[in-house]
Design an enzyme around this catalytic site. Sequence first.
Site, PDB file in Angstrom:
ATOM      1  N   TYR A  92      38.994  -8.664   3.722  1.00  0.00           N
ATOM      2  CA  TYR A  92      40.111  -7.756   3.745  1.00  0.00           C
ATOM      3  C   TYR A  92      39.812  -6.610   4.930  1.00  0.00           C
ATOM      4  O   TYR A  92      38.751  -6.518   5.440  1.00  0.00           O
ATOM      5  CB  TYR A  92      40.247  -7.006   2.212  1.00  0.00           C
ATOM      6  CG  TYR A  92      38.967  -6.256   2.034  1.00  0.00           C
ATOM      7  CD1 TYR A  92      38.596  -5.068   2.346  1.00  0.00           C
ATOM      8  CD2 TYR A  92      37.929  -6.678   1.105  1.00  0.00           C
ATOM      9  CE1 TYR A  92      37.661  -4.429   1.873  1.00  0.00           C
ATOM     10  CE2 TYR A  92      36.848  -6.362   0.494  1.00  0.00           C
ATOM     11  CZ  TYR A  92      36.407  -4.948   1.082  1.00  0.00           C
ATOM     12  OH  TYR A  92      35.521  -4.420   0.481  1.00  0.00           O
TER      13      TYR A  92
ATOM     14  N   HIS B 186      32.783 -10.953   0.136  1.00  0.00           N
ATOM     15  CA  HIS B 186      31.536 -10.772  -0.579  1.00  0.00           C
ATOM     16  C   HIS B 186      31.874 -10.143  -1.980  1.00  0.00           C
ATOM     17  O   HIS B 186      33.069  -9.962  -2.331  1.00  0.00           O
ATOM     18  CB  HIS B 186      31.186  -9.575   0.075  1.00  0.00           C
ATOM     19  CG  HIS B 186      31.855  -8.238   0.204  1.00  0.00           C
ATOM     20  ND1 HIS B 186      33.075  -8.354   1.089  1.00  0.00           N
ATOM     21  CD2 HIS B 186      32.040  -7.197  -0.494  1.00  0.00           C
ATOM     22  CE1 HIS B 186      33.634  -7.128   1.096  1.00  0.00           C
ATOM     23  NE2 HIS B 186      33.138  -6.457  -0.034  1.00  0.00           N
TER      24      HIS B 186
ATOM     25  N   HIS C 156      30.399  -7.530  -4.795  1.00  0.00           N
ATOM     26  CA  HIS C 156      29.422  -6.481  -4.899  1.00  0.00           C
ATOM     27  C   HIS C 156      28.454  -6.727  -6.580  1.00  0.00           C
ATOM     28  O   HIS C 156      29.096  -7.102  -7.509  1.00  0.00           O
ATOM     29  CB  HIS C 156      30.334  -5.122  -5.267  1.00  0.00           C
ATOM     30  CG  HIS C 156      31.001  -4.880  -3.979  1.00  0.00           C
ATOM     31  ND1 HIS C 156      30.631  -3.841  -3.042  1.00  0.00           N
ATOM     32  CD2 HIS C 156      32.218  -5.196  -3.487  1.00  0.00           C
ATOM     33  CE1 HIS C 156      31.361  -3.749  -2.194  1.00  0.00           C
ATOM     34  NE2 HIS C 156      32.579  -4.587  -2.461  1.00  0.00           N
TER      35      HIS C 156
ATOM     36  N   ARG D  81      36.422  -7.030   6.524  1.00  0.00           N
ATOM     37  CA  ARG D  81      35.239  -7.313   5.815  1.00  0.00           C
ATOM     38  C   ARG D  81      35.039  -8.796   5.735  1.00  0.00           C
ATOM     39  O   ARG D  81      36.319  -9.474   4.831  1.00  0.00           O
ATOM     40  CB  ARG D  81      35.130  -6.470   4.644  1.00  0.00           C
ATOM     41  CG  ARG D  81      34.684  -4.977   4.727  1.00  0.00           C
ATOM     42  CD  ARG D  81      33.647  -4.482   4.052  1.00  0.00           C
ATOM     43  NE  ARG D  81      32.291  -5.284   4.367  1.00  0.00           N
ATOM     44  CZ  ARG D  81      31.517  -5.374   3.622  1.00  0.00           C
ATOM     45  NH1 ARG D  81      31.288  -5.127   2.205  1.00  0.00           N
ATOM     46  NH2 ARG D  81      30.387  -5.899   4.005  1.00  0.00           N
TER      47      ARG D  81
ATOM     48  N   TYR E  49      41.741  -5.375  -3.990  1.00  0.00           N
ATOM     49  CA  TYR E  49      40.917  -4.939  -5.418  1.00  0.00           C
ATOM     50  C   TYR E  49      42.049  -4.334  -6.351  1.00  0.00           C
ATOM     51  O   TYR E  49      43.065  -3.879  -6.011  1.00  0.00           O
ATOM     52  CB  TYR E  49      40.049  -3.924  -5.102  1.00  0.00           C
ATOM     53  CG  TYR E  49      38.687  -4.358  -4.538  1.00  0.00           C
ATOM     54  CD1 TYR E  49      37.773  -4.414  -5.085  1.00  0.00           C
ATOM     55  CD2 TYR E  49      38.721  -4.482  -2.846  1.00  0.00           C
ATOM     56  CE1 TYR E  49      36.422  -4.842  -4.511  1.00  0.00           C
ATOM     57  CE2 TYR E  49      37.490  -4.908  -2.343  1.00  0.00           C
ATOM     58  CZ  TYR E  49      36.464  -5.124  -2.886  1.00  0.00           C
ATOM     59  OH  TYR E  49      35.295  -5.423  -2.535  1.00  0.00           O
TER      60      TYR E  49
END
Length: 205
Positions: A128, A139, A141, A136, A89
């Site tokens: 990640y 995905h 958000h 995870r 991120y």
Amino acid sequence: MLLRLSRRQLILAMPALAQLQQTPLQTIGPFYPADRPTDQDADLSVVKGKPGRAKGQLLYVTGRVMDHKGEPVRGARVEVWQCNAAGKYRHPGDTHDAPLDPNFEGFGVIATDKDGRYRFKTIKPGAYPVSKTAWRPPHIHFDVTGKQTRIITQLYFPNEPLNEKDGLFKETRRREALVAKIVGPEKNMEPEAKIAVWDIVLNRG
Ligand SMILES: [Fe+2]
């Protein structure tokens, strides 16, 4: 065999049949953008002023925002944020040892059209780690604001082995409603692109 329902029972049953259930909620997570990029738009795969395109599987994410009756929610604000293809991120709190992609935006915002439709262009996010043993799954958000309802949730991808190992995904009731359908590109898109189709239900629109 015929079901013998009284007229009153039928009338009571009909609205229930017509109701869509709200898209399940998911945590906002630790990586909601700390600062917004300057070009806030629906294309995360390029950064204004930079010549390149983000690394990874090019992906269009599209669907309809509806209320519980299936009516379109027009002008809903749809925000998305996600990690890059390497699972990183653009956020100061992300300590994952993976490279940032200078050509990847990581955040987008758009309003739905008259049919309640939204569409983003992005790349498929990577997985990640969240601990030494847990990862995870890919995905995206979502923060979706309609006229009366706002939900925070996450889109998942089908056939990802990490999905059923993910604590957050596994504990979600009706989690199948969070999984997008992946289809091939339309004629006017890049031939290597994929489309993730995902409808969102806001209870009261
Ligand atoms: Fe995340």
